[in-house]
Design an enzyme around this catalytic site. Structure first.
Site, PDB file in Angstrom:
ATOM      1  N   THR A   1      -2.372  31.675  39.929  1.00  0.00           N
ATOM      2  CA  THR A   1      -2.042  31.507  38.483  1.00  0.00           C
ATOM      3  C   THR A   1      -1.384  32.938  37.851  1.00  0.00           C
ATOM      4  OG1 THR A   1      -3.624  29.951  37.925  1.00  0.00           O
ATOM      5  CG2 THR A   1      -2.601  30.973  36.103  1.00  0.00           C
ATOM      6  N   ARG A  29      -6.564  16.482  39.964  1.00  0.00           N
ATOM      7  CA  ARG A  29      -7.123  17.521  39.335  1.00  0.00           C
ATOM      8  C   ARG A  29      -6.202  18.357  38.711  1.00  0.00           C
ATOM      9  NH1 ARG A  29      -7.173  23.424  39.559  1.00  0.00           N
ATOM     10  NH2 ARG A  29      -9.353  24.300  39.166  1.00  0.00           N
ATOM     11  N   GLY A  31      -6.091  22.378  36.420  1.00  0.00           N
ATOM     12  CA  GLY A  31      -6.749  23.296  36.033  1.00  0.00           C
ATOM     13  C   GLY A  31      -7.002  23.690  34.703  1.00  0.00           C
ATOM     14  N   ASP A  32      -7.342  25.002  34.256  1.00  0.00           N
ATOM     15  CA  ASP A  32      -7.394  25.497  33.077  1.00  0.00           C
ATOM     16  C   ASP A  32      -6.165  25.991  32.675  1.00  0.00           C
ATOM     17  OD1 ASP A  32      -7.335  27.783  34.760  1.00  0.00           O
ATOM     18  OD2 ASP A  32      -8.490  28.925  33.143  1.00  0.00           O
ATOM     19  N   THR A  52      -7.542  33.443  34.155  1.00  0.00           N
ATOM     20  CA  THR A  52      -7.322  33.289  35.570  1.00  0.00           C
ATOM     21  C   THR A  52      -8.575  33.059  36.240  1.00  0.00           C
ATOM     22  OG1 THR A  52      -5.688  33.556  37.232  1.00  0.00           O
ATOM     23  CG2 THR A  52      -6.635  35.466  36.388  1.00  0.00           C
ATOM     24  N   GLY A  53      -8.640  32.345  37.279  1.00  0.00           N
ATOM     25  CA  GLY A  53      -9.749  32.214  38.104  1.00  0.00           C
ATOM     26  C   GLY A  53     -10.339  30.894  38.323  1.00  0.00           C
ATOM     27  N   ASP A  54     -11.488  30.620  38.448  1.00  0.00           N
ATOM     28  CA  ASP A  54     -12.033  29.231  38.738  1.00  0.00           C
ATOM     29  C   ASP A  54     -11.864  28.463  37.566  1.00  0.00           C
ATOM     30  OD1 ASP A  54     -12.772  29.769  41.195  1.00  0.00           O
ATOM     31  OD2 ASP A  54     -15.018  30.304  40.376  1.00  0.00           O
ATOM     32  N   GLY A  55     -10.666  27.624  37.437  1.00  0.00           N
ATOM     33  CA  GLY A  55     -10.329  27.012  36.323  1.00  0.00           C
ATOM     34  C   GLY A  55     -11.203  25.790  35.874  1.00  0.00           C
TER      35      GLY A  55
END
Lengths: 137, 184
Positions: A1, A29, A31-32, A52-55
């Site tokens: 991202t 799916r 993400g954020d 950013t990261g584990d959405g």
């Protein structure tokens, strides 16, 4: 991202993201990144933030909105990002993510979790080239 | 000292630096924050930044790449976003089209792609040899890691198709540590 914050000459703020999401995700799916208040959020009177990261985890905390809210309460951007990151890591100690935040005057900071350090890019009129800034998680 | 104009971008590898440079150059030329943002995000989409942005990255369980993007303007609190966008490369600009040409906030899936084509974007595959190879490799390693839990067969060992596990068969779902490349 990629999460990006742009503040123009009048101090107006725009934020945005673009992502191809998590690897090997379940079809359908998202993400954020595309979710306002999660992947990015901006309020011209306060500031902006991008995540950013584990959405799947970060979006549950509306991480960008929450960070801007802490700036609204008078926290510095770095402190605001740190409080949000800590809130998430208390519930999800294994999560990996980072938040870059800025106030309406252009003061900025970042916080991160689940990696040793996080680097982000900054460019303004005082630097002819992009500056890479690293924060320890 | 005034800190603005200013561009900030997550991550620090070369491609993200190029996106930042592009955005700042556009800002100094056009004074337009949205155009600057779009140019910066599009640069990353075209460079496939770190494999986590743009076409040919992060294939899903079927091997398909789909894109997410958001544009949010702090002055007017206007926004546009796309989620799980297939077969259109310029996700950020499609998100901007949602903001500019609809009163909605987010469009998702195949209908978002139809909207994009209606607004003049090109429909094209987001597959690349590397996304295809990454997907084949993943299948060969029994589809690990994946995002399934409480299903049969055991998702920590096998590919699908899956069906719900009943209570006795429940497996502890260990939240896989998102690696730098296995994240949004």
């Amino acid at each position: 991202t990629i999460g990006m914050v742009v503040i123009d000459y009048e101090g107006n703020i725009a934020v945005g993201t673009s992502s191809n999401g998590a690897n090997h995700k379940v079809p359908g799916r998202i993400g954020d990144s595309p979710i306002p208040g999660a992947g990015a959020y901006a309020d011209n009177d306060i500031g902006g933030a991008v995540s950013t990261g584990d959405g799947d985890i970060m979006m549950r905390f509306a991480s960008s909105y929450q960070t801007v809210h802490y700036i609204r309460e008078g926290k510095t951007p770095a402190k605001a990002a740190e409080i949000t990151i800590r809130t998430i890591s208390r519930k999800y100690p294994n999560f990996m993510g980072a938040i870059v935040a800025v106030d309406k005057k252009g003061h900025f900071g970042a916080a991160c979790h689940g990696m040793n350090f996080f680097k982000f890019c900054m460019q303004n009129q005082y630097f002819t080239k992009v500056r890479i800034i690293s924060v320890t998680c | 000292q005034s800190q603005v104009p200013l561009v900030l971008t997550t991550w620090g590898t070369d491609d993200f630096q190029a996106a930042t440079t592009k955005a700042f150059l556009t800002l100094t030329k056009t004074y337009d924050r949205i155009e600057s943002l779009l140019d910066g995000l599009t640069e990353c989409e075209q460079l496939q930044c770190d494999g986590t942005v743009g076409f040919g990255g992060s294939p899903d369980e079927t091997g398909e790449t789909r894109l997410d993007a958001l544009i949010y303007d702090g002055l007017n609190h206007e926004m546009g976003a796309v989620g799980s966008l297939p077969n259109v490369k310029n996700a950020a600009r499609v998100a901007y089209a949602v903001m500019k040409y609809t009163k909605h906030s987010i469009l998702v899936g195949d209908y978002a792609a139809n909207f994009a084509v209606e607004m003049g974007f090109k429909r094209e595959s987001l597959y690349t040899n590397s996304s295809y190879a990454a997907h084949q490799k993943w299948i060969k390693q029994n589809c690990q890691p994946n995002y399934r839990k409480n299903v049969l067969p055991d998702p920590n060992k096998f590919c699908g198709p899956y069906k719900p596990a009943n209570d006795e068969d429940r497996f502890m779902f260990s939240h896989s540590q998102g690696s730098r490349r296995n994240h949004d």
